[in-house]
Design a protein around this motif. Sequence first.
Motif, PDB file in Angstrom:
ATOM      1  N   ALA A  45       0.470  -1.016  -0.093  1.00  0.00           N
ATOM      2  CA  ALA A  45      -0.449   0.152  -0.103  1.00  0.00           C
ATOM      3  C   ALA A  45       0.613   1.147   0.078  1.00  0.00           C
ATOM      4  O   ALA A  45       0.414   2.310  -0.697  1.00  0.00           O
ATOM      5  CB  ALA A  45      -0.886  -0.188   1.244  1.00  0.00           C
ATOM      6  N   LEU A  46       2.074   1.502   0.692  1.00  0.00           N
ATOM      7  CA  LEU A  46       3.203   2.797   0.515  1.00  0.00           C
ATOM      8  C   LEU A  46       3.001   2.288  -1.039  1.00  0.00           C
ATOM      9  O   LEU A  46       3.589   3.631  -1.605  1.00  0.00           O
ATOM     10  CB  LEU A  46       4.195   2.157   1.945  1.00  0.00           C
ATOM     11  N   VAL A  48       2.462   1.989  -3.660  1.00  0.00           N
ATOM     12  CA  VAL A  48       1.451   2.671  -5.306  1.00  0.00           C
ATOM     13  C   VAL A  48       0.407   3.978  -4.173  1.00  0.00           C
ATOM     14  O   VAL A  48       0.774   4.496  -4.988  1.00  0.00           O
ATOM     15  CB  VAL A  48       0.363   1.805  -4.744  1.00  0.00           C
ATOM     16  N   ALA A  49       1.212   3.922  -2.684  1.00  0.00           N
ATOM     17  CA  ALA A  49       0.093   5.330  -2.180  1.00  0.00           C
ATOM     18  C   ALA A  49       1.056   6.669  -1.941  1.00  0.00           C
ATOM     19  O   ALA A  49       0.798   7.877  -2.269  1.00  0.00           O
ATOM     20  CB  ALA A  49      -0.594   5.286  -1.090  1.00  0.00           C
ATOM     21  N   LEU A  50       2.553   5.892  -1.543  1.00  0.00           N
ATOM     22  CA  LEU A  50       3.494   7.554  -1.814  1.00  0.00           C
ATOM     23  C   LEU A  50       4.090   7.984  -2.892  1.00  0.00           C
ATOM     24  O   LEU A  50       4.011   7.459  -3.739  1.00  0.00           O
ATOM     25  CB  LEU A  50       4.326   6.971  -1.243  1.00  0.00           C
ATOM     26  N   VAL A  99      -6.651  -0.612  -0.693  1.00  0.00           N
ATOM     27  CA  VAL A  99      -6.080   0.481  -1.346  1.00  0.00           C
ATOM     28  C   VAL A  99      -4.966  -0.060  -2.713  1.00  0.00           C
ATOM     29  O   VAL A  99      -5.066   0.284  -2.992  1.00  0.00           O
ATOM     30  CB  VAL A  99      -4.619   1.319  -0.164  1.00  0.00           C
ATOM     31  N   VAL A 100      -4.306  -0.935  -1.975  1.00  0.00           N
ATOM     32  CA  VAL A 100      -3.081  -1.677  -3.507  1.00  0.00           C
ATOM     33  C   VAL A 100      -4.199  -1.842  -4.699  1.00  0.00           C
ATOM     34  O   VAL A 100      -3.795  -1.025  -5.552  1.00  0.00           O
ATOM     35  CB  VAL A 100      -2.517  -2.943  -3.170  1.00  0.00           C
ATOM     36  N   ALA A 103      -5.566   1.451  -5.766  1.00  0.00           N
ATOM     37  CA  ALA A 103      -4.921   2.334  -6.643  1.00  0.00           C
ATOM     38  C   ALA A 103      -4.682   2.236  -8.112  1.00  0.00           C
ATOM     39  O   ALA A 103      -4.410   1.251  -8.587  1.00  0.00           O
ATOM     40  CB  ALA A 103      -3.746   2.773  -6.168  1.00  0.00           C
ATOM     41  N   THR A 106      -2.592   0.126 -10.570  1.00  0.00           N
ATOM     42  CA  THR A 106      -2.940  -1.641  -9.814  1.00  0.00           C
ATOM     43  C   THR A 106      -3.226  -2.814 -10.610  1.00  0.00           C
ATOM     44  O   THR A 106      -5.042  -1.998 -10.700  1.00  0.00           O
ATOM     45  CB  THR A 106      -2.125  -1.377  -8.857  1.00  0.00           C
TER      46      THR A 106
END
Length: 107
Positions: A45-46, A48-50, A99-100, A103, A106
């Motif tokens: 998750a981080l 793809v989110a950062l 979240v993954v 995103a 993805t």
Amino acid sequence: MSTSGGSARQRPRGVVSGRYRLAVASRSLAAGIGGYGCAAAFAAALAVALPLARSEAVLWGTMLSFAVWSLAAIWAFAARSAGQAWLGILLPASVFGAVVLLAPGTT
């Protein structure tokens, strides 16, 4: 004659019930396997989110996932029951997984 004052039959000291052993085994699996899954989902998750370069985001996600795994292991043995331990680990892991999956870019 018993000096405990009660008529209930007491278990000999040092003997552990099978139910207790099962609860400890479940918590151990929650800490190890569930914690790993939660940490892996957190790292993904981080990643793809950062808003960083992909390599930097993956690095940060991986480094911080060790803290998540440790917290999951602590939670597994701090929760009131084994079921609550599993719920407290699987619920955040599901959020991280969502979240993954949600995103952009993805599949």
